[in-house]
Design an enzyme around this catalytic site. Structure first.
Site, PDB file in Angstrom:
ATOM      1  N   ASN A 212       0.851  -1.201   0.000  1.00  0.00           N
ATOM      2  CA  ASN A 212       0.000   0.000   0.000  1.00  0.00           C
ATOM      3  C   ASN A 212       0.881   1.242   0.000  1.00  0.00           C
ATOM      4  O   ASN A 212       2.114   1.144   0.000  1.00  0.00           O
ATOM      5  CB  ASN A 212      -0.967  -0.008   1.184  1.00  0.00           C
ATOM      6  CG  ASN A 212      -0.220  -0.103   2.502  1.00  0.00           C
ATOM      7  OD1 ASN A 212       0.562   0.772   2.842  1.00  0.00           O
ATOM      8  ND2 ASN A 212      -0.450  -1.186   3.225  1.00  0.00           N
ATOM      9  N   ASP A 313      -4.686  -9.519  11.985  1.00  0.00           N
ATOM     10  CA  ASP A 313      -4.839  -8.167  12.536  1.00  0.00           C
ATOM     11  C   ASP A 313      -3.844  -8.047  13.692  1.00  0.00           C
ATOM     12  O   ASP A 313      -4.056  -8.599  14.775  1.00  0.00           O
ATOM     13  CB  ASP A 313      -6.281  -7.945  13.020  1.00  0.00           C
ATOM     14  CG  ASP A 313      -6.523  -6.479  13.378  1.00  0.00           C
ATOM     15  OD1 ASP A 313      -5.634  -5.860  14.001  1.00  0.00           O
ATOM     16  OD2 ASP A 313      -7.598  -5.953  13.028  1.00  0.00           O
ATOM     17  N   LYS A 355     -13.694   1.508  15.902  1.00  0.00           N
ATOM     18  CA  LYS A 355     -12.409   0.831  15.700  1.00  0.00           C
ATOM     19  C   LYS A 355     -11.643   0.705  17.013  1.00  0.00           C
ATOM     20  O   LYS A 355     -11.037  -0.329  17.299  1.00  0.00           O
ATOM     21  CB  LYS A 355     -11.579   1.616  14.668  1.00  0.00           C
ATOM     22  CG  LYS A 355     -10.709   0.729  13.831  1.00  0.00           C
ATOM     23  CD  LYS A 355     -10.224   1.416  12.575  1.00  0.00           C
ATOM     24  CE  LYS A 355     -10.984   0.966  11.343  1.00  0.00           C
ATOM     25  NZ  LYS A 355     -10.426   1.475  10.096  1.00  0.00           N
TER      26      LYS A 355
HETATM   27  N1  CTP Z   1      -3.962  -2.908  11.851  1.00  0.00           N
HETATM   28  C1  CTP Z   1      -3.318  -4.073  12.217  1.00  0.00           C
HETATM   29  N2  CTP Z   1      -3.407  -5.185  11.413  1.00  0.00           N
HETATM   30  C2  CTP Z   1      -4.148  -5.162  10.276  1.00  0.00           C
HETATM   31  C3  CTP Z   1      -4.806  -3.967   9.911  1.00  0.00           C
HETATM   32  C4  CTP Z   1      -4.707  -2.865  10.704  1.00  0.00           C
HETATM   33  O1  CTP Z   1      -2.655  -4.094  13.243  1.00  0.00           O
HETATM   34  N3  CTP Z   1      -4.206  -6.247   9.530  1.00  0.00           N
HETATM   35  C5  CTP Z   1      -3.860  -1.738  12.736  1.00  0.00           C
HETATM   36  C6  CTP Z   1      -3.245  -0.533  12.094  1.00  0.00           C
HETATM   37  O2  CTP Z   1      -1.850  -0.477  12.329  1.00  0.00           O
HETATM   38  C7  CTP Z   1      -3.955   0.614  12.802  1.00  0.00           C
HETATM   39  C8  CTP Z   1      -5.312   0.040  13.146  1.00  0.00           C
HETATM   40  O3  CTP Z   1      -5.170  -1.375  13.096  1.00  0.00           O
HETATM   41  O4  CTP Z   1      -3.325   0.982  13.999  1.00  0.00           O
HETATM   42  C9  CTP Z   1      -6.421   0.470  12.237  1.00  0.00           C
HETATM   43  O5  CTP Z   1      -6.042   0.216  10.896  1.00  0.00           O
HETATM   44  P1  CTP Z   1      -7.110   0.221   9.714  1.00  0.00           P
HETATM   45  O6  CTP Z   1      -6.434  -0.110   8.439  1.00  0.00           O
HETATM   46  O7  CTP Z   1      -7.892   1.478   9.809  1.00  0.00           O
HETATM   47  O8  CTP Z   1      -7.998  -0.967  10.223  1.00  0.00           O
HETATM   48  P2  CTP Z   1      -8.634  -2.188   9.494  1.00  0.00           P
HETATM   49  O9  CTP Z   1      -8.717  -3.257  10.518  1.00  0.00           O
HETATM   50  O10 CTP Z   1      -7.898  -2.500   8.250  1.00  0.00           O
HETATM   51  O11 CTP Z   1     -10.085  -1.631   9.234  1.00  0.00           O
HETATM   52  P3  CTP Z   1     -10.887  -1.312   7.883  1.00  0.00           P
HETATM   53  O12 CTP Z   1     -11.925  -2.340   7.846  1.00  0.00           O
HETATM   54  O13 CTP Z   1     -11.415   0.069   8.096  1.00  0.00           O
HETATM   55  O14 CTP Z   1      -9.914  -1.400   6.745  1.00  0.00           O
END
Ligand code: CTP
Length: 425
Positions: A212, A313, A355
């Site tokens: 990304n 995650d 979140k």
């Molecule tokens: N994050 C993480 N592992 C992932 C995705 C995200 O640890 N696989 C962490 C990011 O470092 C950030 C937080 O979670 O601190 C939020 O990231 P974001 O991309 O907004 O969250 P997502 O879980 O990807 O939510 P969305 O469904 O909005 O994409």
């Protein structure tokens, strides 16, 4: 609560590197420091008093027996003023006189009288530096608690190439500020901070991957700032082309799985006070990357066979296994439609709170992306810090877009006051 700026007393001695002193003052100012300059009469052969007073915004002090200057701010008051003293360039002569405890001019007098920590940035000819007399003085001054930064190797003004070059102003400024922060104390001194930054990658084949647009700027800025404020910092970085900030330990990783593993290892190694999960962890992963480089014609037909899955995650996994008093900070970049500021803010807060809860974090910085001046590819950012307080939360807007380094400082001020200062909840 905002703290007063760190005060740095810059002593400029008479070496050729004194010509870099105005640049050094500017670098210190960029670090947010208040700077008072003392220049020896020899230094003024290389740099003008006017240049130094203009960039520092304060009259330069040069001599001890100056009735007018002593009448307003005496040399003892000058010695008592700073959080740290930076001697740059530190010449062989000034080091010798300070090591001997002389107080024959303003610079040595202040160096003897101050109780603030002293950072020395030596600059001289290689032979002078290597001379046993200079090395003995260095040991003496270090024995008095002095900290030495440099000298660097490189081309010297005298024509020699070797050790003796003054360390570059931005690095010296960072060292001085970090020393000042440690001297003043504050919520980050002695804390252990673990930061993740940058993107993660998932490989399609040995040469192709999905990733990304994260540049790592915000995470690196937080790591750098926390180290400057006296924390011991480990930075787990996805693939980015960035220099490691001074005094920061770095672990490089590629995939989301690697990132989780590296962060868990750090959490196991010793207690961590704050985990700042700034990385843009990829959400998609390829289960069975191709071992050889895929032919162009085979690319599209092969995509399904690679097997797609959701990446781990990292933040939610870490908070789920939370141990001790570790605080977790997450980041969320959200797109929000519309032009009405209040409605946009309300929506950002709503998304952010959701979140914050499902990630199990203690704080979350939510910002809008897809608008100029914010997010990934921008040098500036702005958003709202949400901090959990039991069943409640507080919202702290960061204000208009600011450079990521300034935002990092703001975030650490907020989190320091919220989590680690005396009387913190
Ligand atoms: N994050 C993480 N592992 C992932 C995705 C995200 O640890 N696989 C962490 C990011 O470092 C950030 C937080 O979670 O601190 C939020 O990231 P974001 O991309 O907004 O969250 P997502 O879980 O990807 O939510 P969305 O469904 O909005 O994409």
């Amino acid at each position: 609560m905002s703290r007063r700026p760190d005060r740095v007393l810059l002593v400029v001695a008479g070496g050729i590197a004194a010509y870099k002193a105005p640049e050094l003052v500017r670098a210190l100012k960029a670090e947010g420091c208040d700077v008072q300059v003392i220049a020896t009469p020899a230094a003024l052969a290389f740099v003008t008093e006017l240049a130094l007073s203009t960039v520092s915004g304060r009259p330069v002090r040069t001599t001890l027996l100056d009735a007018a200057a002593e009448g307003s701010v005496g040399h003892i008051e000058l010695a008592d003023w700073p959080d740290t003293v930076l001697v740059a360039p530190a010449t062989a002569d000034l080091m010798a006189r300070a090591a001997a405890g002389l107080a024959s001019d303003l610079a040595t007098c202040v160096l003897l009288a101050t109780r603030a920590p002293i950072v020395w940035a030596p600059a001289m000819n290689t032979n002078m530096w290597r001379h046993p007399a200079t090395q003995k003085n260095l040991a003496t001054l270090a024995g008095y608690g002095g900290e030495f930064v440099g000298p660097d190797r490189g081309e010297l003004a005298c024509g020699w190439v070797g050790e003796g070059r003054m360390i570059d102003p931005p690095i010296l400024a960072a060292a001085a500020r970090s020393r000042a922060a440690r001297a003043r104390g504050g919520p980050w001194v002695g804390r252990r901070v673990l930061v993740s930054a940058g993107p993660t990658r998932s490989h399609i084949d040995p040469v192709r991957f999905i990733a990304n647009a994260s540049t790592g700027a915000m995470g690196f800025a937080i790591a750098e700032e926390a180290a400057k404020q006296g924390a011991s910092v480990t930075l787990v970085a996805g693939p980015v082309d960035r220099a490691t900030p001074p005094a920061v330990q770095r672990v490089d990783v590629t995939s989301a799985g690697d990132m989780l593993e590296a962060m868990e290892a750090e959490l196991e190694r010793a207690p961590v006070d704050l985990v700042a999960m700034v990385a843009a962890v990829g959400d998609l992963e390829i289960e069975r990357p191709h071992t050889g480089k895929l032919e162009k014609q085979a690319l599209i037909p092969s995509m399904a066979a690679l097997g797609w899955r959701r990446a781990v995650d990292v933040l939610a996994t870490l908070t789920g296994r939370k141990r001790g008093a570790t605080k977790f900070l997450g980041f969320a970049a959200q797109t929000v439609e519309g032009v009405d500021e209040a409605a946009i803010t309300a929506e950002l807060v709503r998304l952010g709170l959701h979140k914050l809860a499902y990630k199990g974090a203690d704080a979350l910085f939510v910002n809008r992306v897809g608008v100029p001046g914010l997010g990934f590819a921008s040098d500036t950012n702005a958003g709202i810090l949400l901090v959990r307080r039991g069943q409640q939360h507080v919202e702290r807007p960061s204000g208009p877009p600011t450079p990521k380094r300034a935002l990092a400082r703001w975030l650490l001020d907020q989190l320091g006051a919220e989590f680690f200062e005396e009387g913190a909840r």
